[in-house]
Design an enzyme around this catalytic site. Structure first.
Site, short mmCIF file in Angstrom:
data_model
loop_
_atom_site.label_atom_id
_atom_site.label_comp_id
_atom_site.label_asym_id
_atom_site.label_seq_id
_atom_site.Cartn_x
_atom_site.Cartn_y
_atom_site.Cartn_z
N ASP A 97 0.82 -1.22 0.00
CA ASP A 97 0.00 0.00 0.00
C ASP A 97 0.85 1.26 0.00
OD1 ASP A 97 0.91 -0.34 2.61
OD2 ASP A 97 -1.05 -0.75 3.44
N ASN B 196 -7.84 -2.53 14.12
CA ASN B 196 -9.23 -2.72 13.70
C ASN B 196 -9.39 -3.92 12.76
OD1 ASN B 196 -8.05 -1.81 11.37
ND2 ASN B 196 -9.42 -0.05 11.06
N HIS C 289 -7.66 -4.42 10.00
CA HIS C 289 -7.38 -4.17 8.58
C HIS C 289 -6.13 -4.92 8.14
CE1 HIS C 289 -4.77 -0.25 9.17
NE2 HIS C 289 -4.06 -1.33 9.34
N GLU D 224 -9.87 -1.63 4.97
CA GLU D 224 -10.47 -1.28 6.25
C GLU D 224 -11.80 -2.01 6.44
OE1 GLU D 224 -8.56 0.29 8.16
OE2 GLU D 224 -8.21 2.37 7.64
P1 PGA Z 1 1.93 -1.50 12.65
O1 PGA Z 1 0.80 -1.42 11.55
O2 PGA Z 1 2.89 -2.57 12.21
O3 PGA Z 1 2.57 -0.12 12.62
O4 PGA Z 1 1.29 -1.82 13.95
C1 PGA Z 1 0.21 -2.58 11.07
C2 PGA Z 1 -1.00 -2.24 10.23
O5 PGA Z 1 -1.64 -1.21 10.48
O6 PGA Z 1 -1.32 -3.02 9.33
#
Ligand code: PGA
Length: 240
Positions: free
Chosen positions: A67, A136, A138, A143
């Site tokens: 992404d 959450n 995702h 999302e």
């Molecule tokens: P993080 O993010 O590794 O910074 O916790 C993971 C994500 O949001 O997919």
């Protein structure tokens, strides 16, 4: 889903790096699906060390990132292109022309998304996809929503994600509200998926991912439909 439970973040990083390194040894021209965020940083450090010691080579590797914020300049210090250069590409013998991150400046997102998926297919598909998981649930920037989009697309970020990612920006108002993301369909086409989860703040999402339901309100639950997923996590993420 296979689960590897680790004592700490260091061990998660080591296990993940080993899986990537083993693939690179078995298939030097492999296609890696890469992720950004805090969680894979330790894994990238290990891969850089292994590359410097001559244990692995990125010379023939192709990579596709999950992404990118939208819109964002690739040179912006919060862009995911910048993150990948800083954490991996600038420190290993990878051919940068074979590293791909969705174009955060495209004027034609629909065309760009379809072209990104077609390029992955043309490269033979992703051999190993690294994933983090949002609080959450995702995956990438897929999302929680009433419906999920299969292919690579532009999406709006939820309040929860903007809040979680604001720690990297000067203020919450500076966090882009949209992003390009590989869709769940694009992600599920990977031959093997390795999902990293560290800390209690990931426990609710991990627990929902591991229960017996599949729901678009927790995109990670779709990973249960894939036949080769390894969750590498610490006890806090698994048990709370
Ligand atoms: P993080 O993010 O590794 O910074 O916790 C993971 C994500 O949001 O997919």
């Amino acid at each position: 889903m296979k689960i590897i439970v680790c004592e700490n973040y260091e061990e998660i990083s080591q296990e993940a790096a080993k899986l990537v390194a083993d693939l690179m040894t078995a298939k030097p021209d492999c296609v890696l699906g890469l992720a950004t965020g805090s969680t894979p940083v330790g894994m990238y450090k290990k891969l850089v060390e292994m590359n410097k010691k001559g244990e692995i080579s990125f010379e023939k590797v192709t990579s596709y990132n999950l992404d990118e914020y939208y819109p964002i300049e690739p040179t912006h210090d919060q862009s995911y292109r910048y993150f990948m250069n800083q954490n991996l590409f600038d420190h290993v013998n990878i051919d940068k022309s074979k590293t791909f991150v969705p174009n955060g400046l495209t004027k034609d997102p629909a065309k760009e998304g379809a072209a990104y998926d077609a390029a992955i297919d043309a490269a033979g598909g992703i051999d190993l996809q690294i994933l983090g998981i949002g609080q959450n649930g995702h995956i990438g920037f897929n999302e929680p929503d009433d419906a999920l989009i299969a292919g690579t697309h532009i999406t709006s970020l939820t309040e929860n994600t903007i809040e979680a990612n604001s720690r990297f920006f000067a203020s919450k108002a500076d966090v882009p509200t949209q992003a390009f993301t590989m869709g769940m369909g694009s992600i599920m086409k990977a031959k093997k998926i390795v999902l990293l989860a560290n800390g209690t703040n990931k426990h609710a999402a991990v627990a929902q991912m591991l229960d017996d339901k599949i729901t678009t309100s927790c995109p990670a639950t779709f990973l249960k439909l894939h036949k080769d997923v390894i969750l590498i996590c610490d006890k806090a993420a698994l048990n709370g």
